[in-house]
Design a protein around this motif. Structure first.
Motif, PDB file in Angstrom:
ATOM      1  N   ALA A  60      -0.176  -6.704  -7.837  1.00 30.16           N
ATOM      2  CA  ALA A  60      -0.489  -5.560  -8.697  1.00 30.16           C
ATOM      3  C   ALA A  60      -1.111  -4.520  -7.783  1.00 30.16           C
ATOM      4  CB  ALA A  60      -1.477  -5.962  -9.786  1.00 30.16           C
ATOM      5  N   VAL A  61      -0.712  -3.268  -7.948  1.00 36.59           N
ATOM      6  CA  VAL A  61      -1.268  -2.201  -7.116  1.00 36.59           C
ATOM      7  C   VAL A  61      -1.937  -1.164  -8.001  1.00 36.59           C
ATOM      8  CG1 VAL A  61       0.298  -2.530  -5.172  1.00 36.59           C
ATOM      9  CG2 VAL A  61       0.946  -0.993  -7.005  1.00 36.59           C
ATOM     10  N   GLY A  62      -2.933  -0.504  -7.443  1.00 31.48           N
ATOM     11  CA  GLY A  62      -3.694   0.498  -8.183  1.00 31.48           C
ATOM     12  C   GLY A  62      -3.049   1.870  -8.103  1.00 31.48           C
ATOM     13  N   ALA A  63      -3.877   2.882  -8.245  1.00 32.51           N
ATOM     14  CA  ALA A  63      -3.425   4.274  -8.265  1.00 32.51           C
ATOM     15  C   ALA A  63      -2.667   4.598  -6.983  1.00 32.51           C
ATOM     16  CB  ALA A  63      -4.639   5.190  -8.409  1.00 32.51           C
ATOM     17  N   ASP A 106       0.806  -1.222   0.000  1.00 36.97           N
ATOM     18  CA  ASP A 106       0.000   0.000   0.000  1.00 36.97           C
ATOM     19  C   ASP A 106       0.843   1.277   0.000  1.00 36.97           C
ATOM     20  OD1 ASP A 106       0.838  -0.642   2.615  1.00 36.97           O
ATOM     21  OD2 ASP A 106      -0.809   0.484   3.498  1.00 36.97           O
ATOM     22  N   LEU A 107       2.138   1.171   0.279  1.00 37.35           N
ATOM     23  CA  LEU A 107       3.001   2.345   0.163  1.00 37.35           C
ATOM     24  C   LEU A 107       3.128   2.783  -1.289  1.00 37.35           C
ATOM     25  CD1 LEU A 107       5.995   1.469   2.516  1.00 37.35           C
ATOM     26  CD2 LEU A 107       4.172   3.128   2.946  1.00 37.35           C
ATOM     27  N   VAL A 108       3.065   1.824  -2.202  1.00 34.49           N
ATOM     28  CA  VAL A 108       3.279   2.082  -3.621  1.00 34.49           C
ATOM     29  C   VAL A 108       1.981   2.458  -4.330  1.00 34.49           C
ATOM     30  CG1 VAL A 108       4.168   1.091  -5.766  1.00 34.49           C
ATOM     31  CG2 VAL A 108       5.253   0.514  -3.586  1.00 34.49           C
ATOM     32  N   GLY A 109       0.876   1.871  -3.928  1.00 30.33           N
ATOM     33  CA  GLY A 109      -0.405   2.170  -4.551  1.00 30.33           C
ATOM     34  C   GLY A 109      -1.534   1.514  -3.776  1.00 30.33           C
ATOM     35  N   SER A 110      -2.742   1.914  -4.087  1.00 26.87           N
ATOM     36  CA  SER A 110      -3.898   1.398  -3.367  1.00 26.87           C
ATOM     37  C   SER A 110      -4.391   0.092  -3.985  1.00 26.87           C
ATOM     38  CB  SER A 110      -5.020   2.437  -3.392  1.00 26.87           C
ATOM     39  OG  SER A 110      -5.412   2.675  -4.733  1.00 26.87           O
ATOM     40  N   GLU A 111      -5.250  -0.570  -3.264  1.00 25.63           N
ATOM     41  CA  GLU A 111      -5.947  -1.758  -3.746  1.00 25.63           C
ATOM     42  C   GLU A 111      -5.026  -2.776  -4.399  1.00 25.63           C
ATOM     43  OE1 GLU A 111      -9.461  -0.800  -5.991  1.00 25.63           O
ATOM     44  OE2 GLU A 111      -9.808   0.973  -4.797  1.00 25.63           O
TER      45      GLU A 111
END
Length: 183
Positions: free
Chosen positions: A126-129, A98-103
């Motif tokens: 895989a991370v989101g926005a 979650d540091l890199v992206g949400s969801e």
């Protein structure tokens, strides 16, 4: 604030200071062999949260094939004391994706790993926005304390797992882990 919370906060602060001292001693770490990746300490790029700052390293494309960013930090008292990071559910819980992206969503099942005397797991996500990237998350524990590593490296950070594990199993991370875990 309760006495327990104050004690935990003091332990985290002391561990962070000890870990910083280890890293200040060596900004660049070359693996044992001359043809191994060179990892250079970088600034922690994320906002401070309940776990504080961590330690960031970079391996340039000339050494690793692509630019690899590794983010490493302890989470004192945050691991399942009975089983450690023994399954994907626990890795998902302690991960720093979650540091890199949400969801974040897992790209597949995790794998068992060993870092020095500690056991844990590794798994791609895989991370989101805002990044829309993939990350490799590694977590390994000593009793109730967990060390979490997050790798951002192009579209397939899982491909960097071996180079990252070699770095994590080196002397620099060993000395740091012993300091932050109070060993």
């Amino acid at each position: 604030m309760s006495k327990r919370n104050l004690t935990v906060a003091a332990v985290v602060l002391v561990a962070g200071i000890g870990g910083s001292a280890v890293f200040l001693a060596a900004n660049t770490h070359r693996m044992a062999s001359g043809d191994r990746p060179v990892w250079t300490e970088a600034a922690w790029p994320f906002p401070i949260d309940q776990w504080g700052d961590g330690w960031a390293f970079q391996c340039k494309a000339a050494d690793c094939g692509i630019d690899v960013n590794l983010y490493l930090r302890p989470k004192i008292g945050f691991c399942n004391c009975q089983t450690g990071v023994a399954d994907d559910e626990e890795l998902d819980r302690v991960s720093d994706a979650d540091l890199v992206g949400s969801e974040s969503s897992a790209l597949g099942p995790g794998r068992p790993i060993t870092v020095h005397w500690m056991k844990g797991r590794s798994r791609g996500y895989a991370v989101g926005a805002p990044s829309g990237k993939s990350v490799l998350s590694l977590a390994f524990n000593n009793r109730c304390d967990v060390i979490v590593a997050t790798v951002v490296a192009g579209d397939k950070p899982v491909a960097q797992e071996q180079a990252v594990l070699e770095f994590l199993n080196g002397d620099l991370v060993l000395r740091w882990a012993e300091a932050v875990l109070g060993l």
